[in-house]
Scaffold this active site. Structure first.
Site: not given
Ligand SMILES: Cc1ncc(COP(=O)(O)O)c(C=O)c1O
Ligand SMILES: Cc1ncc(COP(=O)(O)O)c(C=O)c1O
Lengths: 130, 408, 408, 130
Positions: C124, C201, C204, C227, C366
């Site tokens: 991303h 990261d 998600q 999220k 993104c």
């Protein structure tokens, strides 16, 4: 409020016991609570067997921090170095006899922090209770 | 306008709660963070219940609604401070981040070792520490305008410091401790004449005074939503478009880019260039509602109301033996009274007042150097906002007499 | 647990609204931002109605309540990812800021020109642009692990890149486009063996999978509240305490300091050292409620539910002539299906789906370099969360047939 | 939906008019909408009096952006340079005959942006309409 500022606390605040400095001393330590500007120095003289013969504090701060220092000085007379090191938060809260909100806990525990840092001969940062 | 100010207290749900069972709340800590009116709370609640989706790139009804609400708030903020364009309204987490953005982006691109920055002794840590960090990293030099015993900036010293040709002058519009309202327009004009850019910390002024960036004279203005009836988690950096265009980006990520390849990226247009990642969307919506609320009351009316309150508060406080209030007289200050009471530590003052439901702040109020200056470890601070009344002042005074009695 | 997952849809007020008059909402855009359950919305609403004040330094009932609520959320987050101590939970605005924090603080202190950072082609922008900025400023070199046609990381190429002794390896736990769940533990072990630090990261993964930082192998983990059923305006950086202790401060201001003088400052203890200014208080409260909600459902159950949905969705989507779904098979991915439909631009897909109330995202999500990699300008993306059902998949499929017909 | 994807738009999308490139041309310009990956190039040939004799576009993008390019090409045949420069958003929206959400406006206006940038001989960034 009358809980918070019990006679005992106000009395120790207005008429602190063991206020002053000791020279010579076995150890001395000074620290502050930078967020509230409270400052405290504690001097302790030990006898040959490592027991407190005299102790004293100076500093500035709120009623809670000053009273807790005064009460703590009273308590440690005659205590051994190991006993000093074993003191904890609950001992101080018991001396004060009140429930403290988190914001005031730091005030109450400054004297303990300074005393133990001195007793361990450690820097304030690495106080084992932290 | 004045009419709605008179009744606005009931717009704030929290003010109806009790501090302790049977003890009403007297909230005098708005300088730290204000309370929120129903319209602001409702706007955010509605947002989550009805409209939430990520903004900007979505082609579906929720994304469109969320984007319209969020970006609409930027228009409200633009009008509120009379910015030339919405591109000049950069959303940050708070005033602090807004100042850090200037320190990281503008200052690192424009200043070098030996360059000077003029600050003042009355700054909040938010307008000190970013410059300390910068000084540590690139070797700029910091000068401080002294504060007089009356709590005003020493203007002669300021003029002298300007002769050293600082690149930046950064000062607060209104002190969060002394309440001092600094003469921004003339300070900025002098700074510009000396070739410096001007950053104004508006954290305390934008919520309380009419602020018009067209006449203010600032190049940068920072403020926080949570002190002006808005939510936590969002603040604003305003700066003139040319300045923002010329500044390098700060944080990188989604939304702040036009194009990304493995080799590099092109920044997005303003204001997005400085807004990396999913923004504080609900918070933007809340800030928009806050600004609409304040606009409805009228900032002139808000300022007048607070002027009247602080005048009354100073009168009443100074009548209490042992109380000393710091800062200039009421004509030169906003609704903030930082004070001491002889023989009683400010923590103890606050604690006893709290038992009467009176919420004030005790400590250094993130202005340690200013407290040093007055040789104080801490003060107690009562700060007023549009919902406060004379009754609140009276309750403070009554409770202070109880403090005195307890510690007599 | 599974029981509450089965009925959890009704916990989300927005899912009861209509997309258009008479058209129910089928929300398949949780990968961009999830919806919020009643308990989260309520927690923030209550916070503002009953408990708000600025945190940390206040001695009055509201400040104490606000502090307890806000700091309590940190404990919830700590437990949620099984961090060793609450000191390791740093609140940021979003995952993007968390990564930037590492780039500004850790990387600038530990990397120099010529040092290498390994990223991947599936990142991303949040995990690309901060490193581009760093590369531009200090001259580090970026390497990219290629993505295979199946949407997996090329592990041979990864091993080769590690022989160049990178200082940092930074990759996503789960791709927001391909859905690929990367084998973090083994990737991290290899990186550590090569002497690199590992940034994951988790934007998600933390919302969708059980994530335990004790076994994950990461040194840094970044994620966003919005999220994972939480509010906008708050995210988390987790890192091991020793690392955080050794890192220089990032932004300066109130709360992140122990002491400030005109000459300089001493940073505060963790986690506050990295949290400058008034924090996102209500957002912290909301994040705490979100984490409690997810914990109540059980992340194993959430992951299983999404696995089942994506399996079904891939089956149904691949049966539509002209549809191509990108990424690995269902066993290796989370609940994300990025797809194209021959002859129809993804924007047009999204627009037509929207008329049926089906909310998907269209664009590069993104992740421009990843789209480049697959020679795509854009994809349409359906992403699932705990409140989605097979019915949602069915409605997507029906609507896609309408798209086909329209553009036939 | 039937509003959005009117026959006219779908027709121009599926059967674009004036698709291609011109060589020689009086001006050509190319730009993209990086957020959605739409790309567009427009070539225009003017006669001696500065009127459009021929124009053509190539590119990729959604139905809205492609149809708007095709419709725009149709409209500008015979127009003067000044008329090109005077074109605005409303002209394009009128051609499309639909209401657009903000997210799709950029798609619709890409062809206008490219045409005007070419007509002004300016870079896309400083398009006077921006
Ligand atoms: C994989 C991944 N990383 C990072 C981000 C950035 O998250 P945020 O925009 O909340 O900072 C996202 C979300 O868009 C994402 O999907
Ligand atoms: C004068 C001044 N500047 C800056 C700040 C910082 O604001 P925030 O903490 O919202 O970033 C404050 C508020 O505490 C303030 O009073």
């Amino acid at each position: 409020m009358d809980d918070f500022y019990r006679e005992l606390i106000l009395d120790h605040y207005k008429n602190p016991r063991f206020r002053g400095t000791l020279d010579p001393h076995s150890f001395t330590y000074e620290d502050e609570n930078p967020l509230c500007g409270d400052k405290l120095r504690i001097d302790v003289r030990l006898d040959d067997t490592g027991h407190v013969v005299e102790s004293a504090f100076t500093g500035r701060g709120c009623a809670i921090s000053q009273a807790s220092a005064s009460l703590l000085m009273e308590k440690i007379q005659g205590a051994s170095l190991d006993e000093l090191r074993a003191l904890n938060k609950d001992d101080v809260l018991e001396l004060l006899g009140i429930d403290l909100t988190p914001a005031r806990l730091k005030c109450a525990l400054l004297s303990l922090k300074v005393l133990k840092a001195g007793a361990y001969g450690l820097s304030g940062e690495s106080n084992p209770d932290e | 306008m004045t009419h709605s100010l008179a009744t606005c207290r009931s717009d704030f749900p929290i003010l109806a709660r009790e501090a302790h069972p049977g003890v009403p709340l007297t909230f005098l800590d708005s300088g730290a963070s204000s309370q929120k009116p129903e319209s602001v709370i409702r706007a955010m609640d509605d947002y989550y219940r009805l409209h939430h989706a990520n903004v900007h790139r979505g082609i579906h009804v929720l994304a469109e609604e969320a984007t319209a609400l969020y970006e609409g708030s930027r228009d409200s903020v633009q009008r509120f401070i009379n910015a030339a364009t919405r591109k000049e309204i950069i959303y940050t987490r708070n005033a602090t981040e807004a100042i850090n953005l200037v320190a990281y982006s503008w200052a690192r691109a424009n200043l070098k070792a030996g360059d000077r920055i003029v600050l003042t002794e009355m700054e909040h840590h938010a307008n000190l520490v970013p410059w300390h960090i910068l000084a540590g990293q690139i070797g700029v030099e910091l000068d401080f305008v002294p504060v007089t015993d009356d709590g005003l900036l020493d203007l002669d010293a300021y003029a002298r410091l300007l002769t050293r040709e600082p690149k930046l002058v950064a000062f607060t519009h209104m002190s969060n401790v002394l309440g001092t309202i600094n003469p921004v327009e003339s300070l900025a004009a002098q700074a510009h004449a000396a070739g410096a850019k001007v950053l104004v910390d508006g954290a305390q002024s934008v919520p309380h005074l009419p602020v018009d960036v067209q006449t203010l004279g600032a190049d940068f203005l920072a403020f926080s939503a949570h002190k002006m009836c808005g939510p936590t988690g969002i603040g604003v950096l305003w700066a003139r478009q040319e300045l923002l265009e010329a500044m390098p980006v700060f944080m990188g990520g989604g939304d702040m880019i036009r194009k990304v390849t493995l080799a590099g990226f092109k920044p997005n247009d303003l204001p997005y260039k400085f807004e990396a990642g999913t923004p504080a969307i609900a918070e933007g919506v809340g800030l928009g509602a806050a600004v609409d609320y304040l606009t409805g009351l009228g900032m002139e009316a808000v300022a007048a109301h607070e002027r009247e309150l602080i005048t009354y508060a100073l009168e009443r406080l100074e009548e209490i033996p042992g109380v000393r209030v710091y800062g200039p007289p009421a004509e030169r200050k906003g609704g903030v009274a930082a004070f001491t009471l002889e023989g009683v530590h400010p923590h103890d003052i606050a604690q006893v007042l709290d038992r009467d439901g009176v919420a004030v702040r005790a400590g250094h109020h993130c202005a340690q150097p200013l407290h040093e200056r007055f040789d104080l470890a801490a003060t107690a601070r009562a700060s007023f906002y549009l919902y406060n009344t004379r009754d609140d002042v009276d309750r403070l005074v009554v409770s202070l007499y109880r403090v005195k009695k307890l510690f007599a």
